[in-house]
Design a protein around this motif. Structure first.
Motif, mmCIF file in Angstrom:
data_model
loop_
_atom_site.group_PDB
_atom_site.id
_atom_site.type_symbol
_atom_site.label_atom_id
_atom_site.label_comp_id
_atom_site.label_asym_id
_atom_site.label_seq_id
_atom_site.Cartn_x
_atom_site.Cartn_y
_atom_site.Cartn_z
ATOM 1 N N ARG A 260 0.815 -1.212 0.000
ATOM 2 C CA ARG A 260 0.000 0.000 0.000
ATOM 3 C C ARG A 260 0.848 1.260 0.000
ATOM 4 N N LEU A 261 0.222 2.321 -0.488
ATOM 5 C CA LEU A 261 0.785 3.650 -0.319
ATOM 6 C C LEU A 261 -0.194 4.401 0.562
ATOM 7 N N ASP A 262 0.331 5.270 1.437
ATOM 8 C CA ASP A 262 -0.546 6.050 2.315
ATOM 9 C C ASP A 262 -1.541 6.881 1.500
ATOM 10 N N THR B 244 0.178 9.716 -0.016
ATOM 11 C CA THR B 244 1.337 9.414 -0.862
ATOM 12 C C THR B 244 0.865 9.152 -2.284
ATOM 13 N N TYR C 251 11.664 6.415 -3.533
ATOM 14 C CA TYR C 251 10.713 7.472 -3.178
ATOM 15 C C TYR C 251 11.374 8.837 -3.340
ATOM 16 N N ARG D 117 4.091 3.351 6.917
ATOM 17 C CA ARG D 117 4.543 4.750 6.938
ATOM 18 C C ARG D 117 6.047 4.882 7.168
ATOM 19 N N GLN D 118 6.780 3.956 6.588
ATOM 20 C CA GLN D 118 8.201 3.870 6.913
ATOM 21 C C GLN D 118 9.002 5.129 6.555
ATOM 22 N N VAL D 119 8.822 5.612 5.327
ATOM 23 C CA VAL D 119 9.629 6.767 4.907
ATOM 24 C C VAL D 119 9.275 7.985 5.751
ATOM 25 N N ARG D 120 7.998 8.180 5.991
ATOM 26 C CA ARG D 120 7.575 9.314 6.822
ATOM 27 C C ARG D 120 8.185 9.217 8.212
ATOM 28 N N LEU E 139 5.240 13.047 -0.513
ATOM 29 C CA LEU E 139 5.915 11.766 -0.732
ATOM 30 C C LEU E 139 5.364 11.104 -1.994
HETATM 31 N N1 URA Z 1 6.548 5.116 3.235
HETATM 32 C C1 URA Z 1 5.619 5.922 3.741
HETATM 33 O O1 URA Z 1 5.839 6.569 4.746
HETATM 34 N N2 URA Z 1 4.425 6.002 3.100
HETATM 35 C C2 URA Z 1 4.151 5.334 1.975
HETATM 36 O O2 URA Z 1 3.060 5.460 1.435
HETATM 37 C C3 URA Z 1 5.138 4.487 1.467
HETATM 38 C C4 URA Z 1 6.337 4.392 2.120
#
Ligand code: URA
Length: 245
Positions: free
Chosen positions: A100-102, A105, A132, A188-191, A204
């Protein structure tokens, strides 16, 4: 592998609950043998029959979508918000997103009705690169980005090493554009990674998934994957799984 009752329900023969009854009552055969166990799992190559009639399997279909912001990566939403499958109004196959994507995102999202393919890509030991592009509030210094590269402690454990590139910085607005490549897929890893170094994410977008990009698509557009791309993705996922097991 999928649960038998789900496979029967998906073939449109009965609801999940009714499918469970059919199994318990001995109406269902797998590869010629009656199965009454509800937990039974089957693969696409198993022959499933209900009352001696083979169930029709849906054609496997594979799509790449440029998901807009403000859309849920799901097949339905209790609050009536837009979901990714709303972008496929005429499709009869029952597809769902691979991962999934948020909601906020945008970017590359795969969708399919092939459960084995989706499971293979989402396997936790799979190290498929996802790229990303992030807009941050504030401009991280090299040392800050280095922390992301090395791996950073989050509440669900340390992240694997990432590749990070500062693409541009706007000193007046105090924002930066950064490219980050990760292969994990935590929530929500990247966030959370950017939050952890003190630079909240303003925007994002997922630009790449393995070798697939958004080339040729505008936001909200979709295209079918070619046979070759599906094969290549399977090969990339299998190779990565073997390397990491
Ligand atoms: N990391 C995030 O924080 N959000 C996403 O949707 C995908 C990766």
């Amino acid at each position: 592998m999928e649960r038998l009752q789900k496979v029967i329900a998906r073939a449109g023969i009965a609801s999940r609950r009714k499918a469970e009854e059919l199994i318990k009552e001995g109406h269902v055969k797998v590869n010629g043998k009656v199965v009454t166990e509800l937990g039974t799992k089957v693969t696409a190559s198993d022959k499933v029959e209900v009352d001696e009639i083979p169930i029709e399997k849906e054609n496997p279909v594979y799509f790449l979508m440029y998901k807009p912001r403000g859309v849920i990566s799901s097949v339905k939403d209790d609050k009536g918000r837009k979901v990714v499958t709303d972008f496929f109004p005429l499709l009869k196959e029952r597809i769902y997103p691979v991962g999934r994507l948020d909601y906020d995102t945008s970017g590359l999202l795969l969708l399919t009705n092939d459960g084995e393919f989706a499971n293979l890509l989402m396997h936790p030991r799979n190290q498929i690169d996802k790229v990303y592009v992030v807009k941050t509030e504030g401009i991280p210094a090299k040392e800050d980005l280095r922390k992301l590269e090395k791996g950073i402690k989050l509440e669900d454990g340390k992240t694997a090493p990432a590749k990070v590139n500062l693409l541009s910085a706007d000193k007046r607005k105090q924002t930066a554009i950064i490219e980050i490549t990760i292969h994990e897929g935590r929530n929500r890893q990247v966030r959370r990674m950017f939050e952890a170094i003190g630079f909240p994410v303003l925007k994002l977008k997922r630009e790449r998934y393995s070798f697939l990009t958004l080339a040729g698509l505008r936001t909200g557009e979709i295209r079918e994957l070619t046979h070759h791309e599906v094969k290549q993705l399977r090969a990339a996922a299998n190779e990565s799984l073997h390397k990491n097991s």
